[in-house]
Design an enzyme around this catalytic site. Structure first.
Site, short mmCIF file in Angstrom:
data_model
loop_
_atom_site.label_atom_id
_atom_site.label_comp_id
_atom_site.label_asym_id
_atom_site.label_seq_id
_atom_site.Cartn_x
_atom_site.Cartn_y
_atom_site.Cartn_z
N GLY A 6 0.83 -1.20 0.00
CA GLY A 6 0.00 0.00 0.00
C GLY A 6 0.87 1.25 0.00
O GLY A 6 2.08 1.21 -0.28
N LEU A 7 0.25 2.35 0.34
CA LEU A 7 0.93 3.64 0.29
C LEU A 7 2.21 3.64 1.12
O LEU A 7 3.28 4.07 0.65
CB LEU A 7 -0.02 4.74 0.79
CG LEU A 7 0.53 6.14 0.79
CD1 LEU A 7 0.80 6.63 -0.62
CD2 LEU A 7 -0.44 7.11 1.48
N ALA A 8 2.13 3.16 2.36
CA ALA A 8 3.30 3.20 3.24
C ALA A 8 4.43 2.35 2.68
O ALA A 8 5.60 2.74 2.72
CB ALA A 8 2.91 2.72 4.64
N SER A 29 -5.55 -1.12 1.05
CA SER A 29 -6.58 -0.19 1.54
C SER A 29 -6.35 1.21 0.98
O SER A 29 -7.30 1.93 0.69
CB SER A 29 -6.53 -0.08 3.07
OG SER A 29 -6.73 -1.30 3.67
N SER A 30 -5.05 1.58 0.85
CA SER A 30 -4.75 2.95 0.40
C SER A 30 -5.42 3.24 -0.94
O SER A 30 -5.88 4.35 -1.20
CB SER A 30 -3.25 3.16 0.23
OG SER A 30 -2.52 2.44 1.16
N ALA A 31 -5.44 2.23 -1.82
CA ALA A 31 -6.01 2.45 -3.16
C ALA A 31 -7.52 2.68 -3.07
O ALA A 31 -8.13 3.22 -3.98
CB ALA A 31 -5.71 1.27 -4.06
N ALA A 77 -8.91 4.39 -0.55
CA ALA A 77 -9.19 5.60 0.24
C ALA A 77 -9.78 6.65 -0.69
O ALA A 77 -9.23 6.94 -1.75
CB ALA A 77 -7.90 6.12 0.87
N GLU A 125 -14.00 17.74 5.79
CA GLU A 125 -14.48 16.46 6.33
C GLU A 125 -14.75 16.63 7.82
O GLU A 125 -14.34 17.61 8.44
CB GLU A 125 -13.48 15.33 6.04
CG GLU A 125 -13.43 14.99 4.55
CD GLU A 125 -12.61 13.75 4.22
OE1 GLU A 125 -12.08 13.10 5.12
OE2 GLU A 125 -12.50 13.45 3.01
N HIS A 182 -16.92 3.36 9.89
CA HIS A 182 -17.31 4.47 9.02
C HIS A 182 -18.83 4.52 8.99
O HIS A 182 -19.49 3.50 8.84
CB HIS A 182 -16.76 4.28 7.60
CG HIS A 182 -16.73 5.55 6.81
ND1 HIS A 182 -17.87 6.15 6.34
CD2 HIS A 182 -15.70 6.35 6.43
CE1 HIS A 182 -17.53 7.26 5.69
NE2 HIS A 182 -16.21 7.40 5.74
N ARG A 200 -16.46 11.37 13.62
CA ARG A 200 -16.93 10.16 12.93
C ARG A 200 -17.59 9.16 13.88
O ARG A 200 -18.57 8.50 13.51
CB ARG A 200 -15.74 9.52 12.22
CG ARG A 200 -16.14 8.52 11.19
CD ARG A 200 -14.96 8.07 10.38
NE ARG A 200 -14.63 8.97 9.31
CZ ARG A 200 -13.63 8.78 8.44
NH1 ARG A 200 -12.87 7.73 8.55
NH2 ARG A 200 -13.41 9.64 7.47
N HIS A 250 -13.73 0.28 9.42
CA HIS A 250 -13.07 1.06 8.38
C HIS A 250 -11.58 1.23 8.65
O HIS A 250 -10.78 1.19 7.73
CB HIS A 250 -13.76 2.43 8.33
CG HIS A 250 -13.21 3.37 7.30
ND1 HIS A 250 -13.24 3.09 5.96
CD2 HIS A 250 -12.63 4.60 7.42
CE1 HIS A 250 -12.70 4.11 5.27
NE2 HIS A 250 -12.31 5.02 6.15
N ARG A 299 -9.84 8.35 14.80
CA ARG A 299 -8.99 9.02 13.82
C ARG A 299 -9.73 10.17 13.13
O ARG A 299 -10.88 10.01 12.69
CB ARG A 299 -8.55 8.01 12.77
CG ARG A 299 -7.66 8.57 11.69
CD ARG A 299 -7.33 7.48 10.70
NE ARG A 299 -8.53 6.97 10.11
CZ ARG A 299 -8.95 7.23 8.87
NH1 ARG A 299 -8.22 8.01 8.09
NH2 ARG A 299 -10.05 6.73 8.42
N LEU A 307 -3.84 8.39 5.45
CA LEU A 307 -2.83 8.43 4.39
C LEU A 307 -1.66 9.32 4.81
O LEU A 307 -0.51 9.04 4.52
CB LEU A 307 -3.44 8.93 3.07
CG LEU A 307 -4.51 8.05 2.41
CD1 LEU A 307 -4.92 8.64 1.06
CD2 LEU A 307 -4.06 6.61 2.23
C1 SIN Z 1 -13.80 9.05 3.63
O1 SIN Z 1 -13.50 9.47 2.53
O2 SIN Z 1 -14.88 9.23 4.16
C2 SIN Z 1 -12.80 8.26 4.37
C3 SIN Z 1 -11.58 9.03 4.55
C4 SIN Z 1 -10.83 8.48 5.68
O3 SIN Z 1 -11.15 7.39 6.16
O4 SIN Z 1 -9.92 9.15 6.16
#
Ligand code: SIN
Length: 530
Positions: free
Chosen positions: A20-22, A48-50, A52, A120, A238, A284, A343, A378, A384
């Site tokens: 993934g990203l990391a 998972s990063s892909a 996001a 967000e 989520h 969240r 999530h 979080r 990310l």
């Molecule tokens: C989202 O786009 O709602 C998720 C973003 C995140 O989990 O940081």
């Protein structure tokens, strides 16, 4: 485990577990030092990063600041964020956005060239750098994959998974890997250091937004080797996974609510207004509990984008448009049914500020790590960002701690020949289903002592039944750590809600730490007295 091990291979490459990203970013940061990247699937597909959607949180606007970002991170984390970590990560954010931009990440810009930023939940500013509405993860990954593929120091072995760390005392000396796409016996690799970047645990739950392979395996394999685990009980659900019967459940990004989309129930009532002054943009965990309550009451919660976005929802949020088309929903005319889904795991393998785990020669970045940034909840799009910051820090620390091989450009590629497994039947899908349903039923949005004890009993039995399947044992280890830590935390905080202890208790306003041995001891004690 059912096949005799083959003889060990030795490499001078740093081994990176995950893709993934990391993992990609760390491999690039380590270049030209030779690394071996172990990817359970073809690059890019299963990370998972892909998936996001939101983007990367970073204070890029003149009117914003890293200090405000850190403050929001701490507030969302509900009293258990490490302030030093929050200050450092938010300070680094801007540089990483500029570096990703230089690599070619196609972030949205306005006509003046400024980054377009989404709002967000629980952010005090529009601060999420994004790509085409909901395409950030996918596009950033595409950019990095192209760069990684063009970097000769990075060897990638696809369709391969890590099963176990090899240790001498408290030092990691290598690992065991095997084919992920067909039964094979494991192969042992000795190497100078290991970076774990293999994702979180969402798929341990029956309802998740994570890719199917992300099931706590990497946290589990580190825990089985004795690594310290932190904040395991803190799992983020989520609020707006699209409720269309798919597994995994597709995400409807929080950025939609940032654009004004609202949450209503089957009676058309905008229920979040009753629950929090920020309504749909409350933290969240608060929104997730609101959605969960509506679902439990049979009032079918829905995300209504009609007034805020109209037909633009289709062009501005292509991932959602595709999901709706598959599910036969027309978001221009109808609200979209949503439900909560696991999530993000705030907990994971405990790391210090350099991404070091408690075992020597082991580093962690991305969701598998618990750095202290996220606390109990979080802040959106900090995931990310954390992956980027800790991939760079871990790579720098590896470079400072382990001398590179003398002739780095001549380090050979590794070609493990995976012997066929004898008597291996693949994962027991009924056992996997039982594990995931147990986690959702008893370790999910609402927890209590009785349910957590039931979960621990089922997990203990699964561990006995599946003792031959090491990948399954890694998942069970993580599930047991989550359930045990949730049982120990007799309060409610952030993503962790105990119906038998519904309030936060200041005595618990701290991070948790546990080893797998300690979790097993607690589990055995609880089961012997219940
Ligand atoms: C989202 O786009 O709602 C998720 C973003 C995140 O989990 O940081």
């Amino acid at each position: 485990m059912s096949s005799p091990p083959s003889s060990p291979l030795t490499t001078d490459r740093i081994v990176i577990v995950g893709a993934g990203l990391a993992a990609l970013y760390a491999a690039l940061e380590l270049a030209p030092r030779p690394v071996l990247m172990i990817s359970p699937e073809p690059l890019g597909l299963g990370a998972s990063s892909a998936w996001a959607q939101g983007g990367v949180a970073a204070a890029m606007a003149k009117t914003d600041s890293a200090a405000a970002h850190a403050q929001d991170t701490e507030a969302a984390g509900a009293g258990t964020v490490d302030p030093e970590v929050a200050a450092m990560v938010t300070r680094m954010a801007r540089d990483h956005i500029l570096d990703l931009t230089a690599l070619g990440a196609p972030f949205d810009r306005d006509p003046q060239g400024h980054y377009v930023m989404s709002r967000e939940a629980a952010h005090s500013a529009a601060r999420v750098v994004r790509v085409k509405g909901d395409q950030a993860g996918h596009q950033i990954m595409e950019t990095l994959i192209q760069t990684v593929r063009a970097t000769p120091s990075i060897q990638i072995i696809e369709n391969t998974e890590a099963l176990r760390l090899q240790t001498e005392g408290d030092t990691v000396t290598g690992l065991w890997i095997r084919r992920a796409d067909r039964p094979s016996a494991p192969v042992q690799i000795s190497c100078p250091g290991v970076l774990l970047a293999g994702g979180g645990s969402g798929g341990l739950f029956a309802h998740t937004t994570n890719p199917p392979r992300i099931r706590g395996q990497v946290i589990g394999l580190a825990a089985r080797a004795g690594a310290m685990i932190a904040d395991a009980e803190f799992v983020q659900f989520h609020p707006t996974a699209v409720d269309c019967g798919e597994d995994p459940a597709p995400l409807a990004t929080e950025a939609l609510r940032g654009e004004g989309a609202i949450l209503i129930n089957a009676q058309g009532h905008r229920f979040m207004q009753d629950l929090h002054p920020q309504a749909e943009l409350a933290p969240r965990d608060v929104v997730a509990r609101g959605i969960f309550a509506e679902t439990q009451a049979g009032r079918r919660p829905m995300l209504d984008t009609r007034t805020a976005l109209g037909a633009e929802v289709l062009s501005r949020f292509p991932a959602l448009a595709e999901t709706c088309a598959r599910a036969g929903i027309d978001p221009v005319k109808d609200p979209i049914p949503v439900a909560v889904a696991a999530h993000y795991h705030m907990g994971g393998i405990q790391t210090d500020l350099q991404g070091r785990a408690s075992l020597e020669r082991l580093w962690v970045s991305g969701e598998a790590a618990s750095t202290g940034l996220h606390g109990a909840n979080r802040l959106a799009s900090n995931g990310l960002l954390e992956a980027l910051v800790y991939a760079r820090r871990a790579a720098a620390d590896i470079a400072a701690s382990i001398a590179p091989p003398p002739a780095a450009d001549t380090v050979p590629l590794l070609h493990p020949a995976f012997p066929p497994a004898t008597g291996e039947a693949g994962m027991d899908l009924a056992a996997l289903q039982c594990l995931r349903q147990t986690m959702t039923a008893h370790v999910g949005m609402r927890r209590d002592a009785a349910g957590l004890t039931t979960a621990l009993r089922i997990l203990a039995q699964l561990e006995v039944d599946q003792a031959e399947d090491e990948a399954f044992l890694n998942m069970c280890a993580t599930a047991t750590l989550v359930a045990t830590s949730a049982l120990q935390r007799r309060e409610s905080r952030g993503g962790h809600f105990r119906s038998d202890y519904p309030n936060a208790d200041p005595a618990f306003a701290r991070r948790s730490r546990i080893t797998l041995d300690a979790a097993h001891a607690i589990r055995d004690q609880v089961l012997s007295t219940s």
